[in-house]
Design a protein around this motif. Structure first.
Motif, PDB file in Angstrom:
ATOM      1  N   UNK A 154       0.879  -1.166   0.000  1.00  0.00           N
ATOM      2  CA  UNK A 154       0.000   0.000   0.000  1.00  0.00           C
ATOM      3  C   UNK A 154       0.915   1.214   0.000  1.00  0.00           C
ATOM      4  N   UNK A 155       0.989   1.889  -1.145  1.00  0.00           N
ATOM      5  CA  UNK A 155       2.012   2.917  -1.336  1.00  0.00           C
ATOM      6  C   UNK A 155       1.535   4.317  -0.970  1.00  0.00           C
ATOM      7  N   UNK A 156       0.290   4.441  -0.519  1.00  0.00           N
ATOM      8  CA  UNK A 156      -0.186   5.752  -0.090  1.00  0.00           C
ATOM      9  C   UNK A 156      -1.633   5.716   0.340  1.00  0.00           C
ATOM     10  N   UNK A 157      -2.006   6.666   1.189  1.00  0.00           N
ATOM     11  CA  UNK A 157      -3.393   6.853   1.607  1.00  0.00           C
ATOM     12  C   UNK A 157      -3.691   8.337   1.650  1.00  0.00           C
ATOM     13  N   UNK A 158      -4.950   8.683   1.431  1.00  0.00           N
ATOM     14  CA  UNK A 158      -5.364  10.083   1.521  1.00  0.00           C
ATOM     15  C   UNK A 158      -6.839  10.150   1.875  1.00  0.00           C
ATOM     16  N   UNK A 159      -7.177  10.982   2.842  1.00  0.00           N
ATOM     17  CA  UNK A 159      -8.564  11.242   3.198  1.00  0.00           C
ATOM     18  C   UNK A 159      -8.875  12.698   2.852  1.00  0.00           C
ATOM     19  N   UNK A 160      -9.522  12.954   1.728  1.00  0.00           N
ATOM     20  CA  UNK A 160      -9.775  14.344   1.322  1.00  0.00           C
ATOM     21  C   UNK A 160     -10.905  14.964   2.118  1.00  0.00           C
ATOM     22  N   UNK A 161     -10.871  16.273   2.317  1.00  0.00           N
ATOM     23  CA  UNK A 161     -12.001  16.954   2.967  1.00  0.00           C
ATOM     24  C   UNK A 161     -13.149  17.135   1.983  1.00  0.00           C
ATOM     25  N   UNK A 162     -14.275  17.613   2.479  1.00  0.00           N
ATOM     26  CA  UNK A 162     -15.433  17.797   1.616  1.00  0.00           C
ATOM     27  C   UNK A 162     -15.328  19.047   0.748  1.00  0.00           C
ATOM     28  N   UNK A 189     -15.223   7.437  -2.152  1.00  0.00           N
ATOM     29  CA  UNK A 189     -15.865   8.733  -1.935  1.00  0.00           C
ATOM     30  C   UNK A 189     -17.383   8.657  -1.975  1.00  0.00           C
ATOM     31  N   UNK A 190     -17.950   7.529  -2.316  1.00  0.00           N
ATOM     32  CA  UNK A 190     -19.383   7.310  -2.516  1.00  0.00           C
ATOM     33  C   UNK A 190     -19.832   7.898  -3.847  1.00  0.00           C
ATOM     34  N   UNK A 191     -20.961   7.381  -4.322  1.00  0.00           N
ATOM     35  CA  UNK A 191     -21.545   7.846  -5.587  1.00  0.00           C
ATOM     36  C   UNK A 191     -22.371   9.107  -5.326  1.00  0.00           C
ATOM     37  N   UNK A 192     -22.262  10.134  -6.182  1.00  0.00           N
ATOM     38  CA  UNK A 192     -21.549  10.220  -7.452  1.00  0.00           C
ATOM     39  C   UNK A 192     -20.165  10.861  -7.368  1.00  0.00           C
ATOM     40  N   UNK A 212     -13.814   2.791  -8.088  1.00  0.00           N
ATOM     41  CA  UNK A 212     -14.641   3.466  -7.103  1.00  0.00           C
ATOM     42  C   UNK A 212     -15.443   2.471  -6.283  1.00  0.00           C
ATOM     43  N   UNK A 213     -15.064   2.273  -5.032  1.00  0.00           N
ATOM     44  CA  UNK A 213     -15.663   1.207  -4.228  1.00  0.00           C
ATOM     45  C   UNK A 213     -16.551   1.708  -3.081  1.00  0.00           C
ATOM     46  N   UNK A 214     -16.773   3.001  -2.974  1.00  0.00           N
ATOM     47  CA  UNK A 214     -17.729   3.506  -1.994  1.00  0.00           C
ATOM     48  C   UNK A 214     -17.457   3.062  -0.579  1.00  0.00           C
ATOM     49  N   UNK A 215     -18.460   2.396   0.016  1.00  0.00           N
ATOM     50  CA  UNK A 215     -18.397   2.026   1.432  1.00  0.00           C
ATOM     51  C   UNK A 215     -17.461   0.863   1.721  1.00  0.00           C
ATOM     52  N   UNK A 216     -16.795   0.311   0.712  1.00  0.00           N
ATOM     53  CA  UNK A 216     -15.871  -0.809   0.950  1.00  0.00           C
ATOM     54  C   UNK A 216     -14.787  -0.442   1.960  1.00  0.00           C
ATOM     55  N   UNK A 217     -14.350   0.816   1.973  1.00  0.00           N
ATOM     56  CA  UNK A 217     -13.340   1.231   2.949  1.00  0.00           C
ATOM     57  C   UNK A 217     -13.852   0.989   4.368  1.00  0.00           C
TER      58      UNK A 217
END
Length: 284
Positions: A154-162, A189-192, A212-217
């Motif tokens: 896992x070469x990186x992670x990021x949690x973006x703000x809204x 990030x959830x759809x859309x 794009x996997x939505x709630x999988x995280x």
């Protein structure tokens, strides 16, 4: 590695005739959204081919929510129909595909696809990047999956703000993600939002695959419970999720589920409105 977040902007697409867009071969036309006529092994094989060829593409993991949001948003429909793969995430899409003449279709559920590709990544050295989730979720996901799959990169992670970010922040983030050289960017990030983000960044990020996997995280990190398998198999996962998150999800399901049933029945009665394609070969 932590990176700065990017804006959730939509790409510039010509949507003048998006409702009449031809659906690519290998996809089932469901209310104008091309859903790939695939099984899990087809989805993983497609992603592995993208990685081998280094040819960038994005994957929409789509259920009733994505199909119905696409009815209201022509740009979102165009994004789906431009995707390299649109997996049938929800059981209703599997049932609809089979009724439309694609008996081989099976559910390709986002969390399950991530599990499968994570196991393959650990064996084959694919480099993964996690983008999205609430603060701390991506890091928790990394911890859980690297512990379960020794050798997983896992070469990186990021949690973006809204909030939307500036062009300068976006450019810096693109540079930092590209420097990490991931093979797969998992977007939660959830759809859309996630579909718009992937389409906007296709060609800017060098990773061969964005998914794009939505709630999988939340599910795979253990932060939210998943529906029992019997509920998943019988198209009842929505009821479980609504019961666990009524404030966030009740409106979505009340709005989308009945509308999908009505739209699906209309399509089955008058199939000429949504002509299918000639081939059932999965898009590679």
């Amino acid at each position: 590695m932590q990176v700065r977040p990017v804006p959730e902007t939509a790409p510039l697409l010509d949507t003048a005739n998006v409702a009449e867009m031809a659906v690519a071969p290998g996809k089932v036309n469901i209310l104008g959204v091309g859903v790939s006529a695939i099984r899990m092994q087809d989805a993983t094989a497609t992603l592995e081919q993208w990685i081998a060829r280094r040819s960038p593409g994005y994957v929409c993991i789509t259920g009733v929510h994505g199909v119905m949001e696409s009815q209201r948003d022509p740009t979102l429909k165009a994004i789906h129909n431009a995707a390299g793969m649109v997996t049938p995430d929800g059981v209703p899409l599997v049932w609809m595909s089979r009724m439309l003449g694609f008996p081989q279709v099976e559910r390709v559920y986002g969390p399950d696809l991530m599990r499968e590709m994570t196991a393959l990544s650990a064996r084959r050295g694919y480099r993964n990047y996690y983008y999205g989730g609430a603060p701390g979720t991506a890091d928790r996901l990394k911890e859980v999956l690297t512990r379960a799959h020794p050798g997983l990169q896992v070469v990186g992670t990021c949690c973006p703000p809204f909030r939307p970010l500036t062009p300068e922040e976006d450019a810096a983030t693109i540079a930092e993600i590209n420097a990490a050289q991931p093979d797969i960017i998992w977007v939660g990030l959830s759809t859309p939002k996630q579909e718009r983000w992937m389409a906007a960044h296709l060609g800017k990020l060098s990773a061969p695959a964005m998914v794009g996997v939505g709630a999988a995280f939340d599910f795979l990190s253990g932060q939210k419970p998943q529906a029992p398998r019997w509920m998943q198999r019988n198209g009842l996962e929505w009821a479980f999720r609504m019961a666990t998150e009524p404030r966030r999800l009740a409106g979505r399901y009340v709005r989308n589920n009945p509308a999908f049933v009505v739209g699906a029945l209309r399509q089955l009665v008058d199939r000429r409105r949504f002509p299918q394609m000639r081939s059932t070969t999965p898009l590679q």
